[in-house]
Design a protein around this motif. Structure first.
Motif, PDB file in Angstrom:
ATOM      1  N   VAL A   1      28.596 -41.752  29.950  1.00 22.97           N
ATOM      2  CA  VAL A   1      28.938 -40.511  30.606  1.00 22.97           C
ATOM      3  C   VAL A   1      30.242 -40.573  30.839  1.00 22.97           C
ATOM      4  O   VAL A   1      31.112 -41.037  30.827  1.00 22.97           O
ATOM      5  N   THR A   2      30.874 -39.338  30.163  1.00 20.27           N
ATOM      6  CA  THR A   2      32.255 -38.932  30.161  1.00 20.27           C
ATOM      7  C   THR A   2      32.349 -37.507  31.271  1.00 20.27           C
ATOM      8  O   THR A   2      31.440 -36.520  31.347  1.00 20.27           O
ATOM      9  N   VAL A   3      33.261 -37.570  32.097  1.00 18.06           N
ATOM     10  CA  VAL A   3      33.147 -36.578  33.106  1.00 18.06           C
ATOM     11  C   VAL A   3      34.482 -35.861  32.999  1.00 18.06           C
ATOM     12  O   VAL A   3      35.677 -36.310  32.720  1.00 18.06           O
ATOM     13  N   LEU A   4      34.350 -34.500  32.906  1.00 20.12           N
ATOM     14  CA  LEU A   4      35.446 -33.723  32.719  1.00 20.12           C
ATOM     15  C   LEU A   4      35.859 -32.825  34.409  1.00 20.12           C
ATOM     16  O   LEU A   4      34.707 -32.613  34.700  1.00 20.12           O
ATOM     17  N   ARG A   5      37.137 -32.670  34.348  1.00 23.36           N
ATOM     18  CA  ARG A   5      37.382 -31.899  35.539  1.00 23.36           C
ATOM     19  C   ARG A   5      38.505 -30.959  35.379  1.00 23.36           C
ATOM     20  O   ARG A   5      39.629 -31.641  34.993  1.00 23.36           O
TER      21      ARG A   5
ATOM     22  N   ALA B   1      26.320 -38.641  27.736  1.00 17.74           N
ATOM     23  CA  ALA B   1      26.483 -37.483  28.562  1.00 17.74           C
ATOM     24  C   ALA B   1      27.817 -36.800  28.689  1.00 17.74           C
ATOM     25  O   ALA B   1      28.761 -37.679  28.918  1.00 17.74           O
ATOM     26  N   LEU B   2      27.750 -35.500  28.607  1.00 17.96           N
ATOM     27  CA  LEU B   2      29.225 -34.940  29.136  1.00 17.96           C
ATOM     28  C   LEU B   2      28.911 -34.307  30.458  1.00 17.96           C
ATOM     29  O   LEU B   2      27.996 -33.278  30.333  1.00 17.96           O
TER      30      LEU B   2
ATOM     31  N   LYS C   1      33.769 -28.544  29.699  1.00 18.34           N
ATOM     32  CA  LYS C   1      32.806 -28.915  28.704  1.00 18.34           C
ATOM     33  C   LYS C   1      32.631 -28.094  27.536  1.00 18.34           C
ATOM     34  O   LYS C   1      32.522 -28.589  26.240  1.00 18.34           O
ATOM     35  N   SER C   2      32.276 -26.616  27.967  1.00 18.88           N
ATOM     36  CA  SER C   2      31.801 -26.037  26.717  1.00 18.88           C
ATOM     37  C   SER C   2      33.092 -25.691  25.791  1.00 18.88           C
ATOM     38  O   SER C   2      32.886 -25.530  24.508  1.00 18.88           O
TER      39      SER C   2
END
Lengths: 314, 503
Positions: B214-218, B35-36, B44-45
């Motif tokens: 899961v990878t989280v971007l911010r 999951a992203l 993300k996009s």
């Protein structure tokens, strides 16, 4: 991102290209033809652009709203012939004029009713009206021209005030009023809004049907007005009046930067577009270029003007 | 130790004036669902567009099965084994499913360019069957297929390129609740076949149900990659937002009023179904049902978008509402579910959008009163905390959350008595969600009566004072505040006749 800070305007404020083109045309023909740069010639040109110019006002609004009216030329002829026939029956010329204008508004109302109320395609409806009304014109006066109007009537299309043709002054005043309407009134927000996203306007509790209806009525009225001025200028009402005028009108509008799919455009742009095509025509006429070649040049110009915007991503 | 099928190393992407991604590393193993996550604008996009060949990275490397690759365009990426399924499907609705799967593919044509129909149909059916879409007839035109089937076709299309990596962008967004399960089955099959899946979604519940990692971007950087067992909903939100969001749903301070503001009697939804309910002053009434339950039609009827029979009583007087214009006059406002199509005019400014419904009140005669419009728009920009450099900014450039606030704002400016909110936080990031919930809550406290229609159960449960569960045009159950949990709610909404009576 630069897009973040740059303000976005729906009125195409980038008239630079069009203005440069206009000046280029004026300079070019001044050099090429000894007759071009003269007050008489300029006033002549202004005198002759009025019919196209009048119709271009509602056409610009309609195209901004994302629609199209192709029936304007036929409405012009229909109103002119209605007026002519009324006059021949012995009705006072100004009352006849009222009848002519009313006929135009009615035609516009029919367009508006079918397009707005019944959500029919504007192009289809107005092509239908274009064909039908032109036929009706021939039916009404059997194709013969109507003339012999009183002199007072010729004031509209032939009189000069202080050296400037009255009809040109009328046109400029109309453009100024319409420009004000399309900048300062809420009607303008609705028209631009419908052109960009009709559904949102509907969902905002605004009657899209009413706005569209008004637009097509206006178009009918201004087409009839153009018919009146044309009759006055040429001193006769003919069955062929206004044939193909819609092409000139739409060309002027598009060269002026109005987006064919709606949402963007301005009356100022249309006015410049109008000047471009009339001076180009006039110059080419003076040089003795055949009408057939003129059409080629005008078409190429349109492609250039619209294409230029595409390439610049406007 | 398995080897990653895909490695992205030190990916940076710059646009003029903005750094969308900086030094992002991302690894993907075969047979995992990864999951992203991240708020809108987190990158993300952009990352997925770099991966699928839409953008090329400013810096960094992409390795596919150990070999460094560059993708010139999406087709190039597809050929090399990376396919993306967008949130909005890219299908030709007037062509058959098989044609969509194999569009423009030389291997399906003979030497002279004639399409080999039987080969194409057989191959397409085989692909569709392999992911559990056996009930789909690939000869059927796509427009006759349901949303889930269309998604299966999209997946089959991606697989027809021998995809090693499949990117799914918000795959559940277009699906009704009950079809999400079917989509998961498809994803599980793919996982078993060893396909690596990047699953981009906002929906927490789904992530925990389907993802392995899961990878989280911010703000364009990677915060962390974790195994799904190591995280909780709370910790994920914290990673995404960067601060603690401990209370997504505000607590009600005062009870709503007793006065019935809106009463609906036998309102027709279609030829056979009629519905009755009442809404009190300051109450948030949640309407919940699976698609087809009629909740959307209730909104359309109340706002005059659809006509029918039945009685609508506002403050004790029976009224007729035949158009949005009339609804507005009766002080009913409607925030529609699809803001892009029904809520905002994108090229227009925030100011123009905010003032659209109430222009007559902000005009002198037919001329717009610039000063009053400016003042009004400033007021609502501030009240709703719409973040933009100025209210002259076109709404196109706003984030989803801010766009949604514009839609809510334009209706608040109309000073309604009854506010219908449909999917008020669709496609909005967590931070903005919390803000919107606060706004809704505050409005109710101020005495606005709110009808909340939403397919997000936590939202309905968290906000509503009372919930009506709808099923096929009927109210099948009523939950009082604090009574419902997600399981019960879904059960009532999908199997109304299991137990208990109707209301």
């Amino acid at each position: 991102m630069s897009a973040w800070t740059s303000q976005f305007s729906l009125k195409s404020n980038k008239l630079v290209v069009q203005l440069v083109l206009l000046i280029f045309i004026l300079v070019l023909f001044s050099i090429l033809s000894p007759y071009f740069l003269s007050v008489t010639n300029f006033m002549n040109v202004l005198n002759q652009m009025v019919e196209v110019g009048l119709i271009a006002i509602p056409m610009t609004m309609i195209i901004i709203s994302g629609a199209m009216d192709l029936s304007v030329g036929s409405i012009l002829a229909f109103s002119a012939v209605c007026m002519g026939v009324a006059f021949e029956r012995g009705i006072n010329i100004w009352v006849s004029m009222g009848i002519g204008l009313l006929a135009g508004v009615l035609c516009g109302a029919v367009n508006g009713y079918l397009i707005a109320r019944h959500r029919m395609q504007a192009i289809v409806v107005t092509i239908g009206m274009l064909v039908m009304l032109r036929g009706l014109v021939y039916v009404i006066n059997e194709g013969r021209p109507i003339s012999g109007f009183p002199d007072s009537f010729y004031f509209l299309g032939q009189q000069y005030i202080g050296g400037v043709p009255f009809n040109a002054i009328f046109l400029v005043v109309m453009f100024l009023i319409a420009s004000f309407v399309m900048k300062k009134t809420r009607f303008s927000t609705y028209v631009y809004g419908i052109g960009n996203n009709e559904e949102v306007v509907h969902y905002s509790g605004i009657s899209v049907v009413r706005i569209r209806f008004i637009l097509f009525m206006l178009s009918g009225l201004f087409s009839a007005l153009a018919g009146v001025f044309l009759m006055s200028r040429l001193a006769s009402a003919e069955a062929t009046s206004g044939t193909n005028i819609e092409l000139d009108v739409i060309t002027a509008t598009l060269i002026g930067g109005t987006h064919i799919f709606g949402g963007r455009g301005s009356l100022a742009g249309t006015f410049v577009g109008l000047l471009i095509i009339v001076f180009l025509r006039n110059g080419l006429n003076l040089l003795g270029v055949s009408v057939l070649y003129q059409a080629v040049i005008l078409g190429a110009l349109l492609l250039l003007a619209v294409g230029n915007k595409k390439f610049n991503g406007v | 130790m398995r080897h990653p099928v895909l490695t992205m190393e030190g990916i940076s992407k710059e646009f003029p004036g903005v750094k969308a991604l900086s030094d992002v590393n991302f690894e993907l193993y075969p047979g995992e669902v990864h999951a992203l996550m991240g708020e809108n604008g987190a990158g993300k996009s952009t990352l997925m567009k770099v991966l699928s060949g839409v953008y090329s990275a400013t810096q960094g490397k992409i390795k596919l099965k150990g070999k460094e690759v560059t993708f010139g365009n999406p087709l190039d990426a597809q050929r090399q084994g990376v396919s993306i399924i967008h949130q909005e499907f890219n299908l030709f609705s007037n062509l058959s499913a098989a044609e969509n799967i194999f569009i423009d593919r030389p291997e399906m044509t003979s030497r002279f360019g004639r399409i080999q129909w039987s080969k194409m149909f057989d191959e397409a059916q085989r692909l569709v069957d392999s992911i559990g879409g056996g009930e789909i007839d690939v000869r059927k035109e796509v427009r006759h297929l349901g949303v889930h089937s269309q998604q299966v076709i999209e997946i089959a299309k991606a697989l027809s390129f021998q995809a090693d990596v499949l990117i799914m962008d918000e795959p559940s967004a277009a699906l009704p609740e009950n079809e999400v399960k079917k989509m998961f089955e498809v994803v599980n099959r793919l996982r078993a076949q060893g396909v690596a899946i990047v699953y981009v979604s906002h929906r927490m519940k789904e992530i925990f149900e389907i993802a392995d990692k899961v990878t989280v971007l911010r703000d364009g950087t990677k915060i962390d990659t974790r195994s799904i067992d190591e995280v909780t909903e709370q910790s994920l939100i914290q990673m995404m937002v960067g601060k603690e969001v401990n209370q997504l749903y505000p607590v009600r301070k005062q009870e709503h009023g007793e006065k019935v503001v809106l009463q609906v009697n036998q309102l027709s939804l279609d030829s056979t179904h009629r519905i009755s309910f009442e809404l009190r002053r300051g109450e948030i009434l949640g309407l919940f049902g699976v698609p087809g339950s009629g909740s959307h039609t209730i909104a359309e009827r109340l706002f005059g978008l659809k006509r029918g029979t039945g009685e609508i009583i506002i403050n004790g007087t029976s009224v007729r509402i035949n158009s949005p214009n009339e609804a507005k006059a009766k002080r009913i406002a409607y925030v529609p579910p699809d803001r892009h199509r029904q809520g905002i005019i994108k090229p227009m400014s925030i100011r123009q959008n905010l003032s659209l419904p109430i222009l007559p009140e902000l005009s002198k005669g037919i001329v717009m009163d610039r000063a009053r419009i400016e003042q009004m728009s400033g007021e609502y920009m501030e009240k709703l905390r719409i973040k933009a450099p100025s209210d002259q900014q076109s709404v196109d450039f706003l984030s989803g959350g801010n766009q949604q606030k514009v839609v809510i704002g334009k209706w608040l400016a109309a000073k309604p008595e009854i506010l219908i909110l449909e999917e008020p936080t669709r496609g909005v990031d967590v931070g903005a969600k919390a803000e919107i919930y606060n706004i809704i809550h505050q409005l109710a406290e101020e005495g606005l009566s709110i009808l909340l229609i939403s397919s997000e159960m936590p939202e309905v449960i968290g906000l509503s004072d009372r919930i009506l569960v709808l099923y096929k045009g009927e109210v099948v159950h009523e939950f009082a505040h604090g009574e419902a949990d997600q399981e019960q709610l879904l059960q009532r909404a999908s199997h109304p006749r299991l137990e208990g009576g109707t209301v």
